[in-house]
Design a protein around this motif. Structure first.
Motif, PDB file in Angstrom:
ATOM      1  N   LEU A  90       5.968  33.351   0.975  1.00 16.87           N
ATOM      2  CA  LEU A  90       5.131  32.078   0.873  1.00 16.87           C
ATOM      3  C   LEU A  90       5.618  30.614   1.050  1.00 16.87           C
ATOM      4  CD1 LEU A  90       1.992  31.712   0.098  1.00 16.87           C
ATOM      5  CD2 LEU A  90       2.915  31.852  -2.468  1.00 16.87           C
ATOM      6  N   GLU A  91       6.789  30.490   0.670  1.00 16.14           N
ATOM      7  CA  GLU A  91       7.502  29.318   0.925  1.00 16.14           C
ATOM      8  C   GLU A  91       7.555  28.735   2.315  1.00 16.14           C
ATOM      9  OE1 GLU A  91      10.907  32.395   0.598  1.00 16.14           O
ATOM     10  OE2 GLU A  91       8.930  31.985  -0.143  1.00 16.14           O
ATOM     11  N   ARG A  92       7.442  29.616   3.341  1.00 19.05           N
ATOM     12  CA  ARG A  92       7.408  29.203   4.659  1.00 19.05           C
ATOM     13  C   ARG A  92       5.848  29.227   5.246  1.00 19.05           C
ATOM     14  NH1 ARG A  92      11.799  31.892   3.397  1.00 19.05           N
ATOM     15  NH2 ARG A  92      13.782  31.095   4.399  1.00 19.05           N
ATOM     16  N   LEU A  93       4.929  29.106   4.434  1.00 19.18           N
ATOM     17  CA  LEU A  93       3.628  28.858   4.961  1.00 19.18           C
ATOM     18  C   LEU A  93       3.320  27.675   5.547  1.00 19.18           C
ATOM     19  CD1 LEU A  93       0.422  29.791   5.188  1.00 19.18           C
ATOM     20  CD2 LEU A  93       0.121  29.404   2.862  1.00 19.18           C
ATOM     21  N   ALA A  94       3.705  26.671   4.616  1.00 20.75           N
ATOM     22  CA  ALA A  94       3.785  25.356   5.210  1.00 20.75           C
ATOM     23  C   ALA A  94       4.173  24.981   6.698  1.00 20.75           C
ATOM     24  CB  ALA A  94       4.308  24.182   4.057  1.00 20.75           C
ATOM     25  N   SER A  95       5.390  25.415   6.795  1.00 21.01           N
ATOM     26  CA  SER A  95       6.009  25.169   8.076  1.00 21.01           C
ATOM     27  C   SER A  95       5.388  25.824   9.219  1.00 21.01           C
ATOM     28  CB  SER A  95       7.545  25.551   8.046  1.00 21.01           C
ATOM     29  OG  SER A  95       7.858  26.891   7.747  1.00 21.01           O
ATOM     30  N   LEU A  96       4.831  26.995   9.152  1.00 22.02           N
ATOM     31  CA  LEU A  96       4.061  27.759   9.887  1.00 22.02           C
ATOM     32  C   LEU A  96       2.730  26.774  10.468  1.00 22.02           C
ATOM     33  CD1 LEU A  96       4.314  31.288   9.001  1.00 22.02           C
ATOM     34  CD2 LEU A  96       5.088  30.562  11.027  1.00 22.02           C
TER      35      LEU A  96
ATOM     36  N   PRO B 188       1.021  18.607  -0.084  1.00 21.20           N
ATOM     37  CA  PRO B 188       0.973  19.007  -1.538  1.00 21.20           C
ATOM     38  C   PRO B 188       1.848  20.125  -1.517  1.00 21.20           C
ATOM     39  CG  PRO B 188      -1.488  18.512  -1.061  1.00 21.20           C
ATOM     40  CD  PRO B 188      -0.348  18.409   0.196  1.00 21.20           C
ATOM     41  N   MET B 189       2.012  21.157  -0.678  1.00 23.85           N
ATOM     42  CA  MET B 189       2.790  22.237  -0.643  1.00 23.85           C
ATOM     43  C   MET B 189       4.247  21.955  -0.874  1.00 23.85           C
ATOM     44  SD  MET B 189       1.573  25.603  -1.043  1.00 23.85           S
ATOM     45  CE  MET B 189       2.806  26.346   0.195  1.00 23.85           C
ATOM     46  N   ILE B 190       4.574  21.099   0.216  1.00 21.92           N
ATOM     47  CA  ILE B 190       6.059  20.615   0.644  1.00 21.92           C
ATOM     48  C   ILE B 190       6.615  19.776  -0.574  1.00 21.92           C
ATOM     49  CG2 ILE B 190       7.443  19.403   2.038  1.00 21.92           C
ATOM     50  CD1 ILE B 190       5.468  19.873   4.252  1.00 21.92           C
ATOM     51  N   TYR B 191       5.852  18.556  -1.143  1.00 20.19           N
ATOM     52  CA  TYR B 191       6.074  17.760  -1.975  1.00 20.19           C
ATOM     53  C   TYR B 191       6.018  18.080  -3.263  1.00 20.19           C
ATOM     54  CZ  TYR B 191       7.322  14.767   1.916  1.00 20.19           C
ATOM     55  OH  TYR B 191       7.387  14.280   3.190  1.00 20.19           O
ATOM     56  N   PHE B 192       5.363  19.208  -3.630  1.00 22.12           N
ATOM     57  CA  PHE B 192       4.891  19.583  -5.052  1.00 22.12           C
ATOM     58  C   PHE B 192       5.088  21.146  -5.382  1.00 22.12           C
ATOM     59  CE2 PHE B 192       1.514  20.869  -7.982  1.00 22.12           C
ATOM     60  CZ  PHE B 192       2.098  20.564  -9.039  1.00 22.12           C
TER      61      PHE B 192
ATOM     62  N   GLY C  17      -5.822  21.281   1.887  1.00 25.15           N
ATOM     63  CA  GLY C  17      -4.624  20.983   1.131  1.00 25.15           C
ATOM     64  C   GLY C  17      -5.174  21.440  -0.474  1.00 25.15           C
ATOM     65  N   LEU C  18      -6.241  20.965  -0.857  1.00 25.49           N
ATOM     66  CA  LEU C  18      -6.652  21.277  -2.191  1.00 25.49           C
ATOM     67  C   LEU C  18      -6.742  22.700  -2.176  1.00 25.49           C
ATOM     68  CD1 LEU C  18      -7.166  20.229  -5.002  1.00 25.49           C
ATOM     69  CD2 LEU C  18      -9.380  19.633  -4.264  1.00 25.49           C
ATOM     70  N   LEU C  19      -7.669  23.059  -1.382  1.00 27.32           N
ATOM     71  CA  LEU C  19      -8.095  24.675  -1.446  1.00 27.32           C
ATOM     72  C   LEU C  19      -6.841  25.517  -1.395  1.00 27.32           C
ATOM     73  CD1 LEU C  19     -10.624  26.361  -1.583  1.00 27.32           C
ATOM     74  CD2 LEU C  19     -10.419  26.347   0.843  1.00 27.32           C
ATOM     75  N   GLN C  20      -6.016  25.284  -0.468  1.00 28.39           N
ATOM     76  CA  GLN C  20      -4.696  26.057  -0.372  1.00 28.39           C
ATOM     77  C   GLN C  20      -3.819  26.075  -1.853  1.00 28.39           C
ATOM     78  OE1 GLN C  20      -2.335  25.455   3.160  1.00 28.39           O
ATOM     79  NE2 GLN C  20      -0.648  25.529   1.870  1.00 28.39           N
ATOM     80  N   MET C  21      -3.632  24.920  -2.255  1.00 27.44           N
ATOM     81  CA  MET C  21      -2.834  24.817  -3.522  1.00 27.44           C
ATOM     82  C   MET C  21      -3.645  25.267  -4.578  1.00 27.44           C
ATOM     83  SD  MET C  21      -1.574  21.351  -5.768  1.00 27.44           S
ATOM     84  CE  MET C  21      -3.055  20.703  -5.781  1.00 27.44           C
ATOM     85  N   GLN C  22      -5.127  25.136  -4.718  1.00 27.56           N
ATOM     86  CA  GLN C  22      -5.868  25.935  -5.716  1.00 27.56           C
ATOM     87  C   GLN C  22      -5.715  27.267  -5.794  1.00 27.56           C
ATOM     88  OE1 GLN C  22     -10.202  25.677  -5.127  1.00 27.56           O
ATOM     89  NE2 GLN C  22     -10.302  24.899  -7.581  1.00 27.56           N
TER      90      GLN C  22
ATOM     91  N   GLU D   5      -4.086  15.622  -7.729  1.00 32.90           N
ATOM     92  CA  GLU D   5      -5.431  15.648  -7.554  1.00 32.90           C
ATOM     93  C   GLU D   5      -5.860  14.102  -7.481  1.00 32.90           C
ATOM     94  OE1 GLU D   5      -6.835  17.991 -10.720  1.00 32.90           O
ATOM     95  OE2 GLU D   5      -6.309  19.829  -9.671  1.00 32.90           O
ATOM     96  N   SER D   6      -5.327  13.407  -7.985  1.00 36.01           N
ATOM     97  CA  SER D   6      -5.838  11.771  -8.165  1.00 36.01           C
ATOM     98  C   SER D   6      -5.342  11.169  -6.679  1.00 36.01           C
ATOM     99  CB  SER D   6      -5.001  10.972  -9.214  1.00 36.01           C
ATOM    100  OG  SER D   6      -5.664  11.415 -10.260  1.00 36.01           O
ATOM    101  N   VAL D   7      -4.031  11.706  -6.229  1.00 36.49           N
ATOM    102  CA  VAL D   7      -3.553  11.227  -4.845  1.00 36.49           C
ATOM    103  C   VAL D   7      -4.760  11.767  -3.774  1.00 36.49           C
ATOM    104  CG1 VAL D   7      -2.028  11.158  -3.165  1.00 36.49           C
ATOM    105  CG2 VAL D   7      -1.411  10.905  -5.455  1.00 36.49           C
ATOM    106  N   LEU D   8      -4.978  12.878  -3.910  1.00 37.60           N
ATOM    107  CA  LEU D   8      -6.000  13.662  -3.166  1.00 37.60           C
ATOM    108  C   LEU D   8      -7.410  12.936  -3.281  1.00 37.60           C
ATOM    109  CD1 LEU D   8      -5.006  17.303  -3.496  1.00 37.60           C
ATOM    110  CD2 LEU D   8      -4.453  15.589  -1.620  1.00 37.60           C
ATOM    111  N   MET D   9      -7.998  12.585  -4.039  1.00 37.19           N
ATOM    112  CA  MET D   9      -9.065  12.047  -4.275  1.00 37.19           C
ATOM    113  C   MET D   9      -9.045  10.584  -3.786  1.00 37.19           C
ATOM    114  SD  MET D   9     -12.036  12.543  -5.820  1.00 37.19           S
ATOM    115  CE  MET D   9     -13.328  11.254  -5.278  1.00 37.19           C
ATOM    116  N   ALA D  10      -7.991   9.798  -3.937  1.00 37.17           N
ATOM    117  CA  ALA D  10      -7.940   8.787  -3.301  1.00 37.17           C
ATOM    118  C   ALA D  10      -7.874   8.516  -1.623  1.00 37.17           C
ATOM    119  CB  ALA D  10      -6.408   7.942  -3.861  1.00 37.17           C
TER     120      ALA D  10
END
Length: 605
Positions: A372-378, A238-242, A80-85, A289-294
């Motif tokens: 790109l907005e449908r990448l998460a659902s795929l 992270p893609m869906i909610y952010f 998730g972090l790598l994709q968002m980054q 990023e803090s949520v992901l780190m937790a």
């Protein structure tokens, strides 16, 4: 007034207090010892033993669930972090406003190089690290390195991202090799705890029947991969909610895209350089990023606190005591085993297919046509299909072991041929349901592939002295395949599909040929595992029946001490031994005093 009976039975009491039937037992120092320290009168040894081994079995199940959940959270956070980054760094406006002339594309390319290239050297150090730290602690350290990679994204610079990416690349193969070894060991331990009565009836050094742990291994691998494939769905949160709220729609991002699918070249040729409508605030990025780190920290705690050891401490000592030079060489020596040589094409295809699902199918067919907005659902469709299909690996309980593996290969073969002739039209959503069906079916094939291969290796290689080497070889070849995909990312889609198709056919053919050799009775040639060489001979090595010795040692002694010889080594003729007037017990190593007498002669006699 009649005295009330005692609340709890008194240890050593013979029954109800009846003056006519009971003898008077003296108290104080004259009381018999059995009356003072006697066993609890209602103690049922068989029932307590059954409860003990039930707790042991529940502990094994807890270990499998904790390892599966820890791996799922770790890869969910990492992907998730790598994709968002990568999406944020792809946008031109984001790079110029946030980082100026820092050269963020060059940093990203070097970071991806560190993740994909570093595992090539993993075959040299992975077995040494696993034997040095132990299986559980290797898992914990690898998960910690993934958490380190997440933490460096608070301050995105060359000297933080690139070194952490190199460290993560070094941890990929050790993590997966130790995970595969751990799940296999848990299946073997569950069999021991479930059949403890049979173990007691057998001779102390008799090994369990070959393949006896296979049903438990099938169940545990299905549980592990059922959890792990959910990490692809967790990575999309992270893609869906952010991030999705900041993205342009497909009419903007796909404006200059003219060909998709089998007609495409490279990765998203013509894709718009600006994909963000508005730039996310730094404060919001820090919160995500803090949520992901937790979550990464929770994964570390799961592995550390809930995962038990894969081996007993004495077994860990034996595994290390074969010599570090031998540990380094043994992965290379296992190449002589024809079973591994025949499975190498399947190992390579296993790396190809998971990267194709994330890049070729999701990007070249999905994002290229529906935005790109449908990448998460795929990717969620792929994840849920793979997670649900992991349970299909349980078909191996009733079907031959080749059926699930070849079923996954056959499904991927049909999908690859279909994708070879399909080129979706950009910005057309009428056929988007085909993409979701293809992603879910590809996940089904991936689940059968991963579950079948890991189970097959655990069945073919039951010796606990070899399992870490075997899983290291498996995941190293996967890393080599991922590196090859990284090098060929700019190839046309038809070339990628051709390589995928040829590798799949070669893998299936090679595997079926291996099964034919096994059925014909051709014995594999395995390298010799040296006996442990202990510098200090502790008390446990003086026992006549050493329950902590390795399986190879027990088998060697059952064969008259010739178990460590290979087919190229002939046993030497035994030399004449002098008769000892005071023979030491059989199967017992001399104690230090007897060793000193043997070294100094008979001076004390």
């Amino acid at each position: 007034m009649q005295a009330e009976p005692p609340l709890y039975p008194v240890a050593g009491a013979a029954g109800p207090q009846d003056n006519e039937d009971q003898f008077v037992v003296p108290d104080g120092p004259e009381a018999p010892l059995d009356e003072l320290v006697g066993a609890y009168p209602n103690y049922n040894e068989e029932e307590e033993e059954r409860r003990y081994y039930r707790r042991k079995r529940l502990g094994v199940v807890k270990n499998v669930l904790a390892a599966s959940a820890g791996c799922t959270l770790t890869y969910g956070v990492y992907l998730g972090l790598l994709q968002m980054q990568l999406i944020l760094h792809y946008d031109e406006t984001y790079r110029e406003v946030k980082y100026g002339n820092m050269g963020l594309p060059d940093i990203d390319s070097k970071m991806l190089m560190g993740i994909n290239v570093t595992p090539i050297a993993a075959l040299l150090y992975t077995p040494v690290l696993i034997r040095f730290f132990g299986t559980k602690w290797m898992m914990f350290l690898a998960v910690g390195i993934y958490a380190l990679f997440v933490s460096t994204n608070y301050w995105e610079r060359y000297y933080t991202l690139v070194p952490s990416a190199v460290a993560l690349g070094m941890a990929i193969v050790p993590l997966w090799a130790s995970m595969g070894n751990y799940i296999t060991r848990m299946a073997q331990k569950y069999y021991e705890y479930a059949h403890y009565k049979e173990q007691d009836e057998q001779e102390p050094r008799q090994r369990p029947p070959r393949g006896s742990h296979a049903p438990y291994l099938l169940v545990f691998q299905a549980i592990f991969y059922g959890f792990f494939h959910l990490s692809f769905a967790c990575a999309q949160l992270p893609m869906i909610y952010f991030l999705n709220s900041y993205l342009y729609d497909l009419n903007h991002t796909l404006l200059n895209v003219h060909s998709c699918g089998t007609k495409s070249h490279g990765i998203l040729a013509g894709f718009n350089k600006t994909v963000l409508r508005t730039l996310p605030r730094s404060r919001n990025l820090i919160v995500v990023e803090s949520v992901l780190m937790a979550v990464a920290f929770v994964a570390m705690l799961l592995v550390l606190g809930l995962c038990g050891a894969a081996y007993r401490p004495t077994e860990e000592i034996d595994l290390r005591s074969v010599g570090w030079g031998n540990i380094f060489q043994l992965p290379f020596k296992h190449v002589r085993d024809y079973r591994l040589r025949h499975l190498v094409p399947f190992f390579i295809y296993s790396g190809f297919e998971v990267l194709f699902a994330c890049t070729g199918l999701a990007l070249g067919y999905g994002v290229c046509s529906v935005g790109l907005e449908r990448l998460a659902s795929l990717l969620i469709a792929y994840s849920l299909g793979a997670s649900a299909a992991s349970l299909l690996g349980l078909l191996g309980l009733w079907l031959p072991r080749s059926v699930p593996l070849m079923a996954g290969a056959g499904l991927h073969l049909l999908l690859t041929l279909s994708l070879f002739f399909w080129a979706p039209v950009p910005r057309v959503l009428q056929h988007s349901w085909i993409l979701y069906v293809a992603a879910a079916l590809w996940g089904v094939g991936s689940a059968l592939n991963k579950t079948g291969l890991s189970t097959l290796l655990g069945i073919l290689y039951e010796d606990k002295e070899r399992q870490d080497f075997i899983f290291t070889i498996y995941h190293w070849w996967q890393a080599v395949a991922i590196f090859m995909v990284y090098l060929g990312s700019s190839l046309p889609m038809k070339a990628k599909l051709t390589v995928l198709l040829v590798t799949l056919v070669a893998a299936a053919t090679s595997y079926l040929w291996m099964e034919h050799k096994l059925k014909s009775g051709l014995a594999p040639r395995q390298p010799r595992i040296p006996r442990p060489q202990h510098k200090v001979r502790g008390y446990r090595y003086l026992e006549e029946n050493n329950s902590d010795e390795s399986d190879a040692d027990a088998e060697a002694e059952l064969c008259g001490g010739q178990g460590d010889l290979t087919e190229d080594e002939a046993p030497e003729a035994p030399a004449a031994q002098p008769v000892d007037p005071e023979p030491v017990g059989l199967c017992r190593r001399p104690c230090p005093y007897e060793q000193a007498l043997g070294a100094d002669g008979l001076e004390g006699h």
